[in-house]
Design a protein around this motif. Structure first.
Motif, PDB file in Angstrom:
ATOM      1  N   ALA A 120       0.843  -1.207   0.000  1.00 20.22           N
ATOM      2  CA  ALA A 120       0.000   0.000   0.000  1.00 20.22           C
ATOM      3  C   ALA A 120       0.876   1.255   0.000  1.00 20.22           C
ATOM      4  N   LYS A 121       1.958   1.235   0.795  1.00 22.99           N
ATOM      5  CA  LYS A 121       2.866   2.391   0.810  1.00 22.99           C
ATOM      6  C   LYS A 121       3.544   2.561  -0.553  1.00 22.99           C
ATOM      7  N   ALA A 122       3.965   1.430  -1.140  1.00 18.09           N
ATOM      8  CA  ALA A 122       4.636   1.498  -2.450  1.00 18.09           C
ATOM      9  C   ALA A 122       3.725   2.127  -3.500  1.00 18.09           C
ATOM     10  N   LYS A 123       2.418   1.953  -3.330  1.00 14.74           N
ATOM     11  CA  LYS A 123       1.461   2.511  -4.301  1.00 14.74           C
ATOM     12  C   LYS A 123       1.028   3.931  -3.916  1.00 14.74           C
ATOM     13  N   GLY A 124       1.612   4.460  -2.841  1.00 20.77           N
ATOM     14  CA  GLY A 124       1.340   5.868  -2.492  1.00 20.77           C
ATOM     15  C   GLY A 124       0.133   6.083  -1.610  1.00 20.77           C
ATOM     16  N   ALA A 125      -0.355   5.011  -0.974  1.00 22.05           N
ATOM     17  CA  ALA A 125      -1.530   5.178  -0.099  1.00 22.05           C
ATOM     18  C   ALA A 125      -1.088   5.611   1.299  1.00 22.05           C
ATOM     19  N   HIS A 126      -2.035   6.193   2.033  1.00 24.24           N
ATOM     20  CA  HIS A 126      -1.836   6.471   3.461  1.00 24.24           C
ATOM     21  C   HIS A 126      -2.269   5.203   4.181  1.00 24.24           C
ATOM     22  N   VAL A 127      -1.417   4.716   5.107  1.00 22.57           N
ATOM     23  CA  VAL A 127      -1.711   3.423   5.730  1.00 22.57           C
ATOM     24  C   VAL A 127      -1.869   3.539   7.242  1.00 22.57           C
ATOM     25  N   ALA A 128      -2.978   3.002   7.721  1.00 25.27           N
ATOM     26  CA  ALA A 128      -3.167   2.827   9.163  1.00 25.27           C
ATOM     27  C   ALA A 128      -3.186   1.326   9.411  1.00 25.27           C
ATOM     28  N   ALA A 129      -2.619   0.894  10.531  1.00 19.45           N
ATOM     29  CA  ALA A 129      -2.571  -0.547  10.787  1.00 19.45           C
ATOM     30  C   ALA A 129      -2.719  -0.820  12.271  1.00 19.45           C
ATOM     31  N   SER A 130      -3.227  -2.016  12.573  1.00 19.05           N
ATOM     32  CA  SER A 130      -3.392  -2.410  13.974  1.00 19.05           C
ATOM     33  C   SER A 130      -2.461  -3.569  14.314  1.00 19.05           C
ATOM     34  N   ALA A 131      -2.121  -3.647  15.580  1.00 21.06           N
ATOM     35  CA  ALA A 131      -1.403  -4.780  16.172  1.00 21.06           C
ATOM     36  C   ALA A 131      -1.446  -4.519  17.666  1.00 21.06           C
ATOM     37  N   SER A 132      -0.832  -5.412  18.446  1.00 19.79           N
ATOM     38  CA  SER A 132      -0.754  -5.111  19.875  1.00 19.79           C
ATOM     39  C   SER A 132       0.424  -4.157  20.081  1.00 19.79           C
ATOM     40  N   ALA A 133       0.435  -3.458  21.231  1.00 13.22           N
ATOM     41  CA  ALA A 133       1.408  -2.377  21.468  1.00 13.22           C
ATOM     42  C   ALA A 133       2.849  -2.815  21.233  1.00 13.22           C
ATOM     43  N   LYS A 134       3.191  -4.064  21.571  1.00 11.80           N
ATOM     44  CA  LYS A 134       4.594  -4.496  21.447  1.00 11.80           C
ATOM     45  C   LYS A 134       5.057  -4.497  19.987  1.00 11.80           C
ATOM     46  N   ASN A 135       4.114  -4.510  19.057  1.00 13.67           N
ATOM     47  CA  ASN A 135       4.487  -4.530  17.636  1.00 13.67           C
ATOM     48  C   ASN A 135       4.372  -3.174  16.955  1.00 13.67           C
ATOM     49  N   GLU A 136       4.190  -2.129  17.735  1.00 12.61           N
ATOM     50  CA  GLU A 136       4.023  -0.800  17.116  1.00 12.61           C
ATOM     51  C   GLU A 136       5.239  -0.422  16.262  1.00 12.61           C
ATOM     52  N   GLN A 137       6.446  -0.576  16.823  1.00 10.57           N
ATOM     53  CA  GLN A 137       7.632  -0.161  16.064  1.00 10.57           C
ATOM     54  C   GLN A 137       7.807  -1.008  14.806  1.00 10.57           C
ATOM     55  N   TYR A 138       7.503  -2.306  14.929  1.00 11.98           N
ATOM     56  CA  TYR A 138       7.593  -3.207  13.771  1.00 11.98           C
ATOM     57  C   TYR A 138       6.658  -2.729  12.645  1.00 11.98           C
ATOM     58  N   VAL A 139       5.422  -2.436  13.021  1.00  6.91           N
ATOM     59  CA  VAL A 139       4.406  -2.041  12.030  1.00  6.91           C
ATOM     60  C   VAL A 139       4.742  -0.670  11.428  1.00  6.91           C
ATOM     61  N   ARG A 140       5.181   0.258  12.276  1.00  5.43           N
ATOM     62  CA  ARG A 140       5.577   1.584  11.760  1.00  5.43           C
ATOM     63  C   ARG A 140       6.817   1.449  10.877  1.00  5.43           C
ATOM     64  N   GLY A 141       7.728   0.538  11.260  1.00  2.00           N
ATOM     65  CA  GLY A 141       8.947   0.325  10.479  1.00  2.00           C
ATOM     66  C   GLY A 141       8.654  -0.186   9.072  1.00  2.00           C
ATOM     67  N   GLY A 143       6.172   0.929   7.427  1.00  2.00           N
ATOM     68  CA  GLY A 143       5.654   2.082   6.685  1.00  2.00           C
ATOM     69  C   GLY A 143       4.313   2.603   7.158  1.00  2.00           C
ATOM     70  N   ALA A 144       3.700   1.953   8.153  1.00  2.00           N
ATOM     71  CA  ALA A 144       2.381   2.426   8.591  1.00  2.00           C
ATOM     72  C   ALA A 144       2.490   3.856   9.123  1.00  2.00           C
ATOM     73  N   ASP A 145       1.580   4.718   8.666  1.00  2.00           N
ATOM     74  CA  ASP A 145       1.599   6.118   9.108  1.00  2.00           C
ATOM     75  C   ASP A 145       0.883   6.262  10.448  1.00  2.00           C
ATOM     76  N   THR A 146      -0.118   5.419  10.660  1.00  2.00           N
ATOM     77  CA  THR A 146      -0.922   5.509  11.879  1.00  2.00           C
ATOM     78  C   THR A 146      -1.005   4.121  12.495  1.00  2.00           C
ATOM     79  N   PHE A 147      -0.943   4.066  13.823  1.00  2.00           N
ATOM     80  CA  PHE A 147      -0.971   2.766  14.501  1.00  2.00           C
ATOM     81  C   PHE A 147      -2.118   2.730  15.502  1.00  2.00           C
ATOM     82  N   VAL A 148      -2.804   1.589  15.555  1.00  2.00           N
ATOM     83  CA  VAL A 148      -3.862   1.412  16.549  1.00  2.00           C
ATOM     84  C   VAL A 148      -3.602   0.113  17.305  1.00  2.00           C
ATOM     85  N   ASP A 149      -3.574   0.217  18.644  1.00  2.00           N
ATOM     86  CA  ASP A 149      -3.377  -0.966  19.485  1.00  2.00           C
ATOM     87  C   ASP A 149      -4.740  -1.633  19.698  1.00  2.00           C
ATOM     88  N   TYR A 150      -4.940  -2.796  19.059  1.00  2.00           N
ATOM     89  CA  TYR A 150      -6.269  -3.418  19.103  1.00  2.00           C
ATOM     90  C   TYR A 150      -6.591  -4.019  20.473  1.00  2.00           C
TER      91      TYR A 150
END
Ligand SMILES: NC(=O)c1ccc[n+]([C@@H]2O[C@H](COP(=O)([O-])OP(=O)(O)OC[C@H]3O[C@@H](n4cnc5c(N)ncnc54)[C@H](OP(=O)(O)O)[C@@H]3O)[C@@H](O)[C@H]2O)c1
Length: 289
Positions: A120-141, A143-150
């Protein structure tokens, strides 16, 4: 392992579908002996031929492999195909994502979700993604622009409360949730012309899921949004498209852990925890990079 009842497996079947390896017999195809490739064995071929990935030699259709990009090792490429193709086909074929659009990936640390964020990032989209808090850095790394702890509160409640503006064009559920709540409440955060894509619900609760997602008409309170089940399919063109993004450095491998062939049962134990971030790989040849 355990996906199909054993009576459907008519003969000894080597398990697993994703592979990386070297061509030893090109059998008149466009490949040549010595080509380093990655790809997959679709499940119906696995059942009908008994050929699987967890073996020293296996037979793979030429249409289901491509040359391995030089910037990734066989270990890194081994887990690309099914999760990568599922993400690629979901977002490009069904989601039809475009630059500037907005995408939510539920399960940003699953293997499918990890690839989906990057595509999604490669195609130029804005990306929000969920995971548990311990994976926030992984998910942001990834390319996720926004993170939500489910785990903080039910995700649909968090998304409704967030008053998402503009609403998502694509909502991609990659965790395999059986709970229909994310779809049922999606009108609050998915654009009217948007689409809710799902890798397929796993677990119990089929009846409630089928009623709320697939059957309930809108005049009985059904959701006025499109819902689509993703089923990864064989496509060399898509596999090449995915490999090109890898070659361009737009998709990086996501390897959770690597096990020796003798320890394959431990790899299944790791998968069974549902906590892997990315792919679990088994090295059949211990000398390979
Ligand atoms: N339809 C198809 O063609 C297709 C193709 C490939 C895969 N699949 C399906 O896709 C699903 C994902 O497979 P996978 O191998 O990519 O997953 P996986 O790597 O086994 O997923 C593990 C990850 O799931 C996350 N997770 C667990 N529960 C979650 C929840 N409620 N919400 C958000 N994240 C959650 C965990 O993150 P935390 O530790 O942060 O919770 C963990 O990082 C499976 O159901 C699989 O069967 C379908």
């Amino acid at each position: 392992m355990g996906v199909l009842p054993s009576f459907l497996l008519k003969r000894l079947t080597a398990p697993e579908f994703d592979v990386a390896g070297v061509v030893v017999d090109a059998n008149g195809t466009g490949f040549k002996e010595g080509d380093e490739v990655f790809g997959w064995i679709p499940i119906f071929q696995n059942i009908s031929t008994g050929q699987g990935a967890l073996s020293q030699y296996t037979r793979v259709a030429a249409a289901d492999i491509v040359l391995r990009p030089k910037n990734v090792t066989p270990t890194e490429a081994a887990g690309f195909s099914i999760a990568g193709l599922a993400a690629y086909q979901a977002l490009l074929e069904f989601g039809k994502i475009e630059a500037g659009q907005s995408v939510f990936i539920n399960g940003g640390s699953t293997a499918v979700g990890s690839f989906a964020i990057q595509i999604a990032k490669a195609k130029g989209a804005h990306v929000a993604a969920s995971a548990s808090a311990k994976n926030e850095q992984y998910v942001r790394g990834l390319g996720a622009d926004t993170f939500v702890d489910y785990t903080k509160a039910p995700l649909h409640e968090q998304l409704v409360a967030a008053n998402v503006t503009p609403k998502y064009d694509v909502f991609f559920e990659t965790a395999g949730l059986m709970d229909p709540a994310l779809f049922v409440h999606s009108a609050a955060y998915l654009a009217p012309k948007g689409i809710f894509l799902s890798v397929g619900p796993q677990g119990s609760g089929v009846a409630s899921f089928a009623w709320n997602v697939l059957l309930r008409p809108s005049f009985l309170g059904g959701v006025k949004r499109k819902w689509k089940l993703i089923q990864v399919k064989s496509s060399q063109e898509d596999l090449k498209g995915f490999a090109k993004l890898v070659e361009e450095g737009k998709i990086r491998p996501v390897v959770d852990s690597v096990y020796a062939f003798e320890d394959a049962p431990k790899a299944y134990e790791r998968l069974g925890t549902s906590r892997a971030t990315g792919k679990v790989v088994v090295k059949v040849d211990p000398t390979v990079a």
